[in-house]
Design a protein around this motif. Structure first.
Motif, PDB file in Angstrom:
ATOM      1  N   ALA A   1      -1.581   9.487  -7.266  1.00  0.00           N
ATOM      2  CA  ALA A   1      -0.719   7.593  -7.458  1.00  0.00           C
ATOM      3  C   ALA A   1      -0.805   7.914  -9.232  1.00  0.00           C
ATOM      4  O   ALA A   1       0.312   7.384  -9.443  1.00  0.00           O
ATOM      5  N   ILE A   2      -2.061   7.525  -9.505  1.00  0.00           N
ATOM      6  CA  ILE A   2      -2.365   7.288 -11.065  1.00  0.00           C
ATOM      7  C   ILE A   2      -1.636   8.358 -12.132  1.00  0.00           C
ATOM      8  O   ILE A   2      -0.508   7.858 -12.545  1.00  0.00           O
ATOM      9  N   VAL A   3      -1.786  10.046 -11.778  1.00  0.00           N
ATOM     10  CA  VAL A   3      -1.197  10.384 -13.069  1.00  0.00           C
ATOM     11  C   VAL A   3      -0.257  10.720 -12.171  1.00  0.00           C
ATOM     12  O   VAL A   3       1.021  10.982 -13.503  1.00  0.00           O
ATOM     13  N   ARG A   4       0.777  10.726 -11.512  1.00  0.00           N
ATOM     14  CA  ARG A   4       2.732  10.755 -11.492  1.00  0.00           C
ATOM     15  C   ARG A   4       2.913   9.691 -12.602  1.00  0.00           C
ATOM     16  O   ARG A   4       3.709   9.457 -13.193  1.00  0.00           O
ATOM     17  N   THR A   5       1.880   8.187 -11.836  1.00  0.00           N
ATOM     18  CA  THR A   5       2.550   6.841 -12.873  1.00  0.00           C
ATOM     19  C   THR A   5       2.708   7.110 -14.336  1.00  0.00           C
ATOM     20  O   THR A   5       3.183   7.042 -14.867  1.00  0.00           O
ATOM     21  N   ALA A   6       1.001   7.233 -14.557  1.00  0.00           N
ATOM     22  CA  ALA A   6       0.724   8.339 -15.531  1.00  0.00           C
ATOM     23  C   ALA A   6       2.213   9.291 -16.230  1.00  0.00           C
ATOM     24  O   ALA A   6       2.418   8.686 -17.793  1.00  0.00           O
ATOM     25  N   TRP A   7       2.305   9.554 -15.917  1.00  0.00           N
ATOM     26  CA  TRP A   7       3.102  10.695 -16.268  1.00  0.00           C
ATOM     27  C   TRP A   7       4.244  10.281 -16.880  1.00  0.00           C
ATOM     28  O   TRP A   7       5.052  11.248 -17.999  1.00  0.00           O
ATOM     29  N   ARG A   8       4.922   9.067 -16.136  1.00  0.00           N
ATOM     30  CA  ARG A   8       5.902   8.783 -16.775  1.00  0.00           C
ATOM     31  C   ARG A   8       6.153   7.674 -17.270  1.00  0.00           C
ATOM     32  O   ARG A   8       7.162   7.028 -17.161  1.00  0.00           O
ATOM     33  N   THR A   9       4.898   7.442 -17.708  1.00  0.00           N
ATOM     34  CA  THR A   9       4.598   5.959 -18.915  1.00  0.00           C
ATOM     35  C   THR A   9       3.704   6.581 -19.574  1.00  0.00           C
ATOM     36  O   THR A   9       2.993   5.840 -20.119  1.00  0.00           O
TER      37      THR A   9
ATOM     38  N   PHE B   1       0.545  -1.298  -0.182  1.00  0.00           N
ATOM     39  CA  PHE B   1      -0.082  -0.059  -0.536  1.00  0.00           C
ATOM     40  C   PHE B   1       0.676   1.399  -0.373  1.00  0.00           C
ATOM     41  O   PHE B   1       0.729   2.334  -0.687  1.00  0.00           O
ATOM     42  N   LEU B   2       2.784   1.462   0.418  1.00  0.00           N
ATOM     43  CA  LEU B   2       2.364   2.305   0.469  1.00  0.00           C
ATOM     44  C   LEU B   2       3.604   2.655  -0.660  1.00  0.00           C
ATOM     45  O   LEU B   2       3.642   3.373  -1.182  1.00  0.00           O
ATOM     46  N   ASP B   3       3.780   1.327  -0.947  1.00  0.00           N
ATOM     47  CA  ASP B   3       4.367   1.748  -3.350  1.00  0.00           C
ATOM     48  C   ASP B   3       3.606   2.009  -3.474  1.00  0.00           C
ATOM     49  O   ASP B   3       3.522   3.030  -4.342  1.00  0.00           O
ATOM     50  N   LEU B   4       2.218   1.428  -3.134  1.00  0.00           N
ATOM     51  CA  LEU B   4       1.163   1.870  -4.237  1.00  0.00           C
ATOM     52  C   LEU B   4       0.767   3.454  -4.093  1.00  0.00           C
ATOM     53  O   LEU B   4       0.781   3.954  -5.555  1.00  0.00           O
ATOM     54  N   LEU B   5       0.999   4.071  -3.336  1.00  0.00           N
ATOM     55  CA  LEU B   5      -0.190   5.281  -2.988  1.00  0.00           C
ATOM     56  C   LEU B   5       1.604   5.988  -3.554  1.00  0.00           C
ATOM     57  O   LEU B   5       1.000   7.247  -3.341  1.00  0.00           O
ATOM     58  N   ALA B   6       2.552   5.884  -3.233  1.00  0.00           N
ATOM     59  CA  ALA B   6       4.207   6.606  -3.272  1.00  0.00           C
ATOM     60  C   ALA B   6       4.256   5.839  -5.153  1.00  0.00           C
ATOM     61  O   ALA B   6       5.451   6.489  -5.755  1.00  0.00           O
ATOM     62  N   ALA B   7       3.127   5.696  -6.008  1.00  0.00           N
ATOM     63  CA  ALA B   7       3.498   5.604  -7.172  1.00  0.00           C
ATOM     64  C   ALA B   7       4.825   4.669  -7.316  1.00  0.00           C
ATOM     65  O   ALA B   7       5.351   5.139  -8.457  1.00  0.00           O
ATOM     66  N   ARG B   8       5.450   4.070  -6.592  1.00  0.00           N
ATOM     67  CA  ARG B   8       6.311   3.045  -7.283  1.00  0.00           C
ATOM     68  C   ARG B   8       6.028   2.032  -7.717  1.00  0.00           C
ATOM     69  O   ARG B   8       6.620   1.029  -7.878  1.00  0.00           O
ATOM     70  N   LEU B   9       4.916   1.553  -8.112  1.00  0.00           N
ATOM     71  CA  LEU B   9       4.935   0.706  -8.984  1.00  0.00           C
ATOM     72  C   LEU B   9       3.749   0.615 -10.510  1.00  0.00           C
ATOM     73  O   LEU B   9       4.512   2.490 -10.640  1.00  0.00           O
ATOM     74  N   SER B  10       3.701  -0.474 -10.964  1.00  0.00           N
ATOM     75  CA  SER B  10       3.416   0.208 -12.868  1.00  0.00           C
ATOM     76  C   SER B  10       2.053   1.127 -13.093  1.00  0.00           C
ATOM     77  O   SER B  10       1.211   0.681 -11.941  1.00  0.00           O
ATOM     78  N   LEU B  11       2.311   0.759 -14.017  1.00  0.00           N
ATOM     79  CA  LEU B  11       0.438   2.040 -14.603  1.00  0.00           C
ATOM     80  C   LEU B  11      -0.519   0.727 -13.805  1.00  0.00           C
ATOM     81  O   LEU B  11      -1.308   1.270 -13.524  1.00  0.00           O
ATOM     82  N   GLY B  12      -0.618  -0.334 -15.013  1.00  0.00           N
ATOM     83  CA  GLY B  12      -1.184  -1.456 -14.759  1.00  0.00           C
ATOM     84  C   GLY B  12      -1.755  -1.853 -12.948  1.00  0.00           C
ATOM     85  O   GLY B  12      -2.238  -1.836 -12.960  1.00  0.00           O
TER      86      GLY B  12
END
Length: 138
Positions: free
Chosen positions: A89-97, A23-34
């Motif tokens: 987190a989704i926005v941050r992950t989408a931005w770098r993908t 959950f920490l990794d998820l909310l910190a945007a450390r996981l893949s976009l999927g």
């Protein structure tokens, strides 16, 4: 065992799901976009929905109407705040993908609509416009 597929690493990765560290990794945007969009947004519903339903049933039987309203209002508020944090987190992950193309922004919009729905439900619940159990409006 199929060649090229490391089932041991897949199994190890799946054991991490829904742990506090995950959950920490998820909310910190450390996981893949999927993982962030699908498992974070919809996989957590497989945990939150049964828990929330059980909480609702038990609380309705055990608590007074005022206590029930506070508990369930808190639960709905928590879900709204969780989805808001997940959206960032989704926005941050989408931005770098960028390789995902336009679909990443569709995911951002879907997550935003989820927040809008949850926030509307929270607002309507706390203002008394709707009640989870009509008999509790006394």
């Amino acid at each position: 065992m199929p060649s090229g597929i490391d089932t041991a690493s897949i199994a190890a990765e799946r054991k991490r799901y829904f742990t506090p560290r995950w959950f920490l990794d998820l909310l910190a945007a450390r996981l893949s976009l999927g993982d962030t969009f699908w498992i974070g947004g919809f996989g957590t519903a497989l945990v939150f929905a049964p828990f929330g339903f059980t909480l609702f049933l038990v609380a309705h039987w055990v608590l007074s109407p005022g206590q029930f309203r506070i508990l369930m209002g808190g639960w709905i508020t928590f879900l709204t705040l969780f989805h808001a944090a997940l959206w960032t987190a989704i926005v941050r992950t989408a931005w770098r993908t960028p390789q995902v193309g336009g679909w990443r922004w569709v995911g951002v919009l879907v997550a935003l609509f989820n927040i809008a729905a949850m926030a509307t439900m929270t607002y309507l619940f706390w203002t008394g416009a709707i009640a989870l159990v009509p008999s509790l409006l006394r």
